[in-house]
Design an enzyme around this catalytic site. Structure first.
Site, PDB file in Angstrom:
ATOM      1  CB  SER A   1       2.178 -29.202 -24.213  1.00  0.00           C
ATOM      2  OG  SER A   1       3.561 -29.331 -24.196  1.00  0.00           O
TER       3      SER A   1
ATOM      4  CD  GLU B   1      -9.410 -36.700 -30.129  1.00  0.00           C
ATOM      5  OE1 GLU B   1      -9.343 -35.805 -29.260  1.00  0.00           O
ATOM      6  OE2 GLU B   1      -9.125 -37.884 -29.903  1.00  0.00           O
TER       7      GLU B   1
ATOM      8  CE  LYS C   1      -3.509 -27.719 -29.790  1.00  0.00           C
ATOM      9  NZ  LYS C   1      -3.757 -26.447 -29.129  1.00  0.00           N
TER      10      LYS C   1
ATOM     11  CE  LYS D   1      -5.899 -36.626 -28.496  1.00  0.00           C
ATOM     12  NZ  LYS D   1      -7.048 -36.498 -27.586  1.00  0.00           N
TER      13      LYS D   1
ATOM     14  CE  LYS E   1      -1.673 -24.164 -32.899  1.00  0.00           C
ATOM     15  NZ  LYS E   1      -0.726 -23.929 -31.837  1.00  0.00           N
TER      16      LYS E   1
ATOM     17  CB  CYS F   1       1.762  11.208 -17.338  1.00  0.00           C
ATOM     18  SG  CYS F   1       0.724  10.432 -18.593  1.00  0.00           S
TER      19      CYS F   1
HETATM   20  S1  IVH Z   1      -4.858 -34.319 -26.139  1.00  0.00           S
HETATM   21  C1  IVH Z   1      -0.873 -35.441 -24.491  1.00  0.00           C
HETATM   22  N1  IVH Z   1      -6.909 -33.514 -27.535  1.00  0.00           N
HETATM   23  O1  IVH Z   1      -4.167 -28.771 -26.738  1.00  0.00           O
HETATM   24  C2  IVH Z   1      -1.832 -34.550 -25.125  1.00  0.00           C
HETATM   25  N2  IVH Z   1      -5.585 -31.858 -26.483  1.00  0.00           N
HETATM   26  O2  IVH Z   1      -1.098 -28.505 -26.975  1.00  0.00           O
HETATM   27  C3  IVH Z   1      -3.007 -34.310 -24.291  1.00  0.00           C
HETATM   28  N3  IVH Z   1      -6.394 -29.574 -26.786  1.00  0.00           N
HETATM   29  O3  IVH Z   1      -3.057 -28.912 -23.431  1.00  0.00           O
HETATM   30  C4  IVH Z   1      -3.954 -33.431 -24.941  1.00  0.00           C
HETATM   31  N4  IVH Z   1      -8.158 -30.087 -27.980  1.00  0.00           N
HETATM   32  O4  IVH Z   1      -5.383 -27.965 -23.880  1.00  0.00           O
HETATM   33  C5  IVH Z   1      -5.867 -33.132 -26.790  1.00  0.00           C
HETATM   34  N5  IVH Z   1      -8.803 -32.984 -28.752  1.00  0.00           N
HETATM   35  C6  IVH Z   1      -7.768 -32.586 -28.012  1.00  0.00           C
HETATM   36  C7  IVH Z   1      -7.508 -31.244 -27.698  1.00  0.00           C
HETATM   37  C8  IVH Z   1      -6.399 -30.910 -26.941  1.00  0.00           C
HETATM   38  C9  IVH Z   1      -7.466 -29.106 -27.416  1.00  0.00           C
HETATM   39  C10 IVH Z   1      -5.406 -28.723 -26.082  1.00  0.00           C
HETATM   40  C11 IVH Z   1      -5.118 -29.114 -24.662  1.00  0.00           C
HETATM   41  C12 IVH Z   1      -3.649 -29.386 -24.586  1.00  0.00           C
HETATM   42  C13 IVH Z   1      -3.155 -28.673 -25.791  1.00  0.00           C
HETATM   43  C14 IVH Z   1      -1.900 -29.353 -26.293  1.00  0.00           C
END
Ligand code: IVH
Length: 700
Positions: free
Chosen positions: A93, A126, A128, A302, A326, A450
Site C-alpha cells: 500500500s 498518476e 489515484k 512514483k 491525498k 422491537c
Molecule cells: S501503485 C506499491 N498507482 O492506491 C504501490 N496505486 O494506497 C502499488 N491506486 O492499493 C500501487 N491508483 O488500490 C498505484 N495510479 C495508481 C493508483 C493506485 C489507485 C490504489 C491502489 C493501491 C492504493 C495504495
C-alpha cells in the site's frame, strides 16, 4: 468527558484496559465492514485516529497489549467465500502525503537514499483511482487467474468475476508478450454508471451502495459471477507484480507497454522532473477532479526509473519509491430537511440527515450520517440549517457542520428522541462503559420485541456470512415480515409448510415464477443443516462477530453444550462464566452480551424454536492424536520463532484449546521474554511452563 475522549496521559490502568478492549472490538467491526461487507461506517481519518489511540495507549501500558490487539493484525482477513491466492510479489500500500511539505520530504528522502543530491530525478504523477486493486495473471498471453489485494500477501480468487469486465483483455495483444506476467490496477465504477445502477437497484427494492468505491468492491466480490457481469465495472492498469521479462526501463515505458497489451491506462498520468512539477500536476488534477467521470482521491507519485525503484525497495508494507498525495474530501452546501432515526440490530439509534439532494463530487447525496446525539449537539446542527456535506470517497457522506450565518429563523434544535420510534415506544437508554462513563450511543431497550431490531436481526440472520439463504434478500424478507409470515428466524424454516399460500403470495407480489419459489424453498432446506459457528454468528449476539462465533464453536463443540453453557452464564454460574471468559479473545464485553442475550426469556425461547428446526453440526472434532490434544494452552510474553497468531493456529490444529488467561484448568503456559502476571499465576498454580523452544520440541 467520555472515556473515549479522555487523553491517553490521563487514563488509569483500568480505564486503559477498558479502552483497549473497546478499540479492539470497534476496529475489528470497522475492518469487517470495510473489508468484508464493503460498507465502511467511518472515514479513513477517523479509522486512523482509532488506530493511533490504540497504539498510544499500548505504548503507555505495554503490559495491557491484548492478544487480539488491532496493532497485531495486518489488513483484511480473506473471506472464506473465495479461494485464497498468495501474491508472488506482495501488493503493497502507499504512504500518504497531505501537504507540499510532505511531498518535498518524500523527494528529499529518495535523493538521500540514492545518494543523488544534484542529479535530477524524473517522477510520474498518476491519478489515484478510488476503486479496489486487482491482480491479473497472464500465462502465454492468456488471463488465467485474477485476485483481489486481500491483506497484501494473500488475496481472493475472483477470476470468474474479473472475466466479465469488458475492458480487461482476456488475451494480451502484440507479439512481444512476457510468458508469464501479473498485471495490477484498479477496478472502479464511473459516476454515471453508478447512478444508473443505484436507481435500478432502488426500483427493484435491492440494496443500494453509498458510493462508487463500495459498489465496485461489492460487485467484484459476488459469489455469482453473473451478478458481477451485470455491474458496470471498469479497469485501469498501473502496475505489475511478477513478470518473466521486464516491461521497460521506466514507469512511463511500462505504462505504454501495458496500453499496448490492450489495457486502459489513465490518460491524465504525467512525467515531471521535480517537486514543482509534482505539485503542478496535483493542482491540475484537483481542478479537473469534479469534471472527471470517476472518483480519484489523490495523486500517486512514483520514481520513474525502475532500477531506482528496485534500489529504493520497501519499508514494511509501503514502497520507498512512491507516495500518495491525498486530496481533501469533496464538500458541498445544502439544506437539512429533517432527521430520521434508524434503529440498528442491537437497538442503537442512529440519526440520519435527510438532505435537499446535492451533487458532491459527481454523486447525488440525499442522506448523510449524523452518528449520534452528541455529534448533533457538538456541531450545533438544527433542522432547516444550511449544512456542509462531505463525501470522502470511501465512506457514507457526513455532515461537517452548519453555516451559522445562514440559519433561518424557523430552524429548530433537534430534540433527540427519548423513546424508540418503534411501536413499543420503549425508553431509550444511554449506556455506561465498564469504567462507569456514559457512552454516546442511545439504545432502544426493546430487544427482540422491537420491530426495528427484529427485522435487523432477521437481515443479519440471512446475510451472506450467517445463514446465507439464497433468494431471501432484504426485500423478500421485508415483505414476509410485513405480512407477519416471518417474524423470527425459526419462521423461515416453517415457511414451506404454507407452501400453497406462499407460492401464490410470492407470485402475486414479485411476479416470481414457480421455479424461483421452489428454488427459494430448496435454498432454505439446504440451510437447515448448519455449522455451529454460523448458527452462533446468525443469532446476532452483540459483540459476537464471525471470529468470536468460531471461537465459541470450537470452545463448546456442539450446539447443545453451547446452549447449556449459555443458560448457566445467564444464570450467573461462576464456573460457566469463568470458562467462557477463559476462551481465547473472549472478554468482558462478550460475557456481558451473552448474559444479556440468553438471560432475556423471549430471546432464549426464540433461540430454542430456531434450534428445534435445525440440525446444527458439531464443530470439527479437534485432533486427539497429538502431544497437546485436549490440553488448554496459554501463550504469554514475546514469541521469537512464531507470531502469536501462527502459534495459536498451530496449537488449535493440533487439538489444543488456546486460552487467554491462566486458571486451574490451564495445562501449559508457553512463556516468552517479558511474560508477567500470567507466568506468575502459572507458577503459583503449579501449571507446566514451557519456553517457546520447548513448546516447539513438544509439538514436533
Ligand atoms: S501503485 C506499491 N498507482 O492506491 C504501490 N496505486 O494506497 C502499488 N491506486 O492499493 C500501487 N491508483 O488500490 C498505484 N495510479 C495508481 C493508483 C493506485 C489507485 C490504489 C491502489 C493501491 C492504493 C495504495
Amino acid at each position: 468527558m467520555s472515556l473515549a475522549e479522555t487523553p491517553v496521559e490521563s487514563l488509569s490502568a483500568e480505564a486503559a484496559a477498558a479502552e483497549l478492549e473497546r478499540l479492539a472490538r470497534e476496529l475489528a467491526e470497522h475492518d469487517q465492514r470495510y473489508f468484508q461487507d464493503d460498507a465502511p461506517l467511518i472515514s479513513d481519518g477517523d479509522y486512523d485516529a482509532l488506530k493511533h489511540r490504540n497504539l498510544a495507549i499500548e505504548a503507555r501500558f505495554p503490559e495491557l497489549v491484548r492478544p487480539d490487539s488491532p496493532s497485531r493484525r495486518v489488513g483484511a482477513a480473506v473471506s472464506e467465500a473465495f479461494a485464497a491466492v498468495p501474491h508472488g510479489v506482495p501488493m503493497l500500500s502507499l504512504d500518504n502525503a497531505f501537504s507540499a511539505g510532505d511531498v518535498e520530504d518524500f523527494v528529499r528522502r529518495v535523493k538521500r537514499f540514492l545518494a543523488l543530491d544534484a542529479t535530477p530525478i524524473r517522477l510520474t504523477a498518476e491519478p489515484k483511482i478510488d476503486g479496489l486493486s486487482a491482480s491479473l495473471t497472464y500465462v502465454s498471453g492468456r488471463l488465467v487467474r485474477a485476485a483481489t489485494r486481500g491483506d497484501g500477501r494473500v488475496g481472493e480468487d475472483v477470476t470468474a468475476n474479473i472475466l466479465t469486465i469488458a475492458d480487461i483483455p482476456k488475451t494480451l495483444l502484440g507479439d512481444d508478450i512476457p510468458d508469464r506476467i501479473e498485471i495490477r490496477g484498479e477496478v472502479y465504477i464511473a459516476h454515471a454508471d453508478f447512478a444508473a445502477m443505484n436507481s435500478a437497484a432502488e426500483a427493484a427494492g435491492e440494496r443500494t451502495y453509498a458510493n462508487p468505491r463500495n459498489a465496485a468492491a461489492g460487485s467484484l466480490r459476488q459469489i455469482d459471477a453473473r451478478v458481477t457481469a451485470s455491474r458496470p465495472l471498469r479497469f485501469f492498469a498501473y502496475a505489475w507484480g511478477e513478470t518473466s521479462a521486464p516491461l521497460g526501463a521506466t514507469q512511463t515505458e511500462a505504462l505504454e507497454r501495458l496500453a499496448s497489451f490492450g489495457f486502459s491506462t489513465n490518460p491524465l498520468s504525467k512525467t515531471v522532473t521535480d517537486v514543482e512539477g509534482l505539485l503542478g500536476a496535483y493542482q491540475d488534477l484537483e481542478a479537473r477532479r469534479s469534471d472527471l467521470d470517476y472518483d480519484i482521491d489523490g495523486v500517486v507519485y512514483k520514481i520513474d526509473r525502475l532500477d531506482w525503484q528496485e534500489r529504493l525497495g520497501a519499508v514494511g508494507r509501503t514502497p520507498r519509491w512512491a507516495i500518495a498525495h491525498k486530496f481533501p474530501a469533496e464538500q458541498a452546501r445544502t439544506r437539512l430537511l429533517g432527521i430520521d432515526i434508524q434503529v440498528g440490530r442491537t437497538g442503537a439509534l442512529t440519526p440520519v440527515a435527510k438532505l435537499q439532494p446535492v451533487t458532491v463530487g459527481g454523486v447525488v447525496v440525499r442522506n448523510a450520517t449524523l452518528h449520534n446525539a452528541d455529534e448533533i449537539a457538538r456541531k450545533d446542527i438544527c433542522v432547516g440549517d444550511m449544512v456542509i456535506v462531505q463525501r470522502a470517497g470511501d465512506v457514507i457522506p457526513q455532515i461537517v457542520g452548519a453555516v451559522a450565518s445562514e440559519r433561518p429563523a424557523s430552524a429548530e434544535p433537534y430534540a433527540f428522541p427519548t423513546i424508540c420510534p418503534c411501536e413499543l415506544q420503549t425508553a431509550v437508554t444511554q449506556e455506561m462503559t465498564g469504567a462507569g462513563v456514559l457512552t454516546v450511543v442511545r439504545r432502544c431497550t426493546g430487544e427482540l420485541a422491537c420491530p426495528y431490531q427484529k427485522i435487523e436481526h432477521l437481515k443479519h440472520f440471512v446475510s451472506r456470512r450467517a445463514f446465507d439463504i439464497e433468494g431471501l434478500g432484504e426485500k423478500q424478507l421485508a415483505g414476509f415480515f410485513q405480512d407477519d409470515w416471518i417474524s423470527e428466524p425459526a419462521d423461515i424454516f416453517r415457511l414451506a409448510i404454507k407452501d400453497a399460500q406462499s407460492l401464490k403470495k410470492l407470485k402475486d407480489r414479485e411476479g416470481a415464477g414457480e421455479t424461483s419459489v421452489k428454488n427459494l424453498f430448496a435454498a432454505i432446506e439446504s440451510r437447515r443443516t448448519i455449522s455451529l459457528a454460523r448458527f452462533i454468528f446468525g443469532l446476532g449476539i452483540r459483540h459476537v462477530g464471525e471470529t468470536t462465533a468460531q471461537t465459541l464453536a470450537r470452545g463448546y463443540g456442539s450446539a447443545h453444550a453451547f446452549l447449556t453453557a449459555m443458560d448457566q452464564v445467564a444464570a450467573g454460574d461462576p464456573t460457566a462464566i469463568e470458562d467462557l471468559d477463559a476462551l481465547d479473545q473472549i472478554g468482558t464485553a462478550v460475557v456481558e452480551a451473552c448474559k444479556a442475550f440468553f438471560g432475556e426469556s423471549h430471546t432464549r425461547d426464540l433461540v430454542q424454536r430456531l434450534f428445534d428446526e435445525l440440525t446444527v453440526l458439531e464443530a470439527e472434532a479437534p485432533r486427539a492424536d497429538t502431544a497437546v490434544a485436549g490440553k488448554t494452552v496459554v501463550f504469554t510474553g514475546a514469541l521469537e520463532r512464531l507470531t502469536r497468531d501462527e502459534a495459536k493456529a498451530q496449537a488449535e490444529r493440533l487439538g489444543a484449546k488456546v486460552a487467554s488467561s491462566v486458571s486451574k484448568k490451564t495445562d501449559i503456559v508457553v512463556a516468552g521474554p517479558g511474560a508477567g502476571s500470567k507466568l506468575k499465576t502459572a507458577a503459583e498454580l503449579g501449571v507446566r511452563i514451557l519456553s517457546e523452544d520447548e513448546w516447539i520440541a513438544l509439538i514436533g
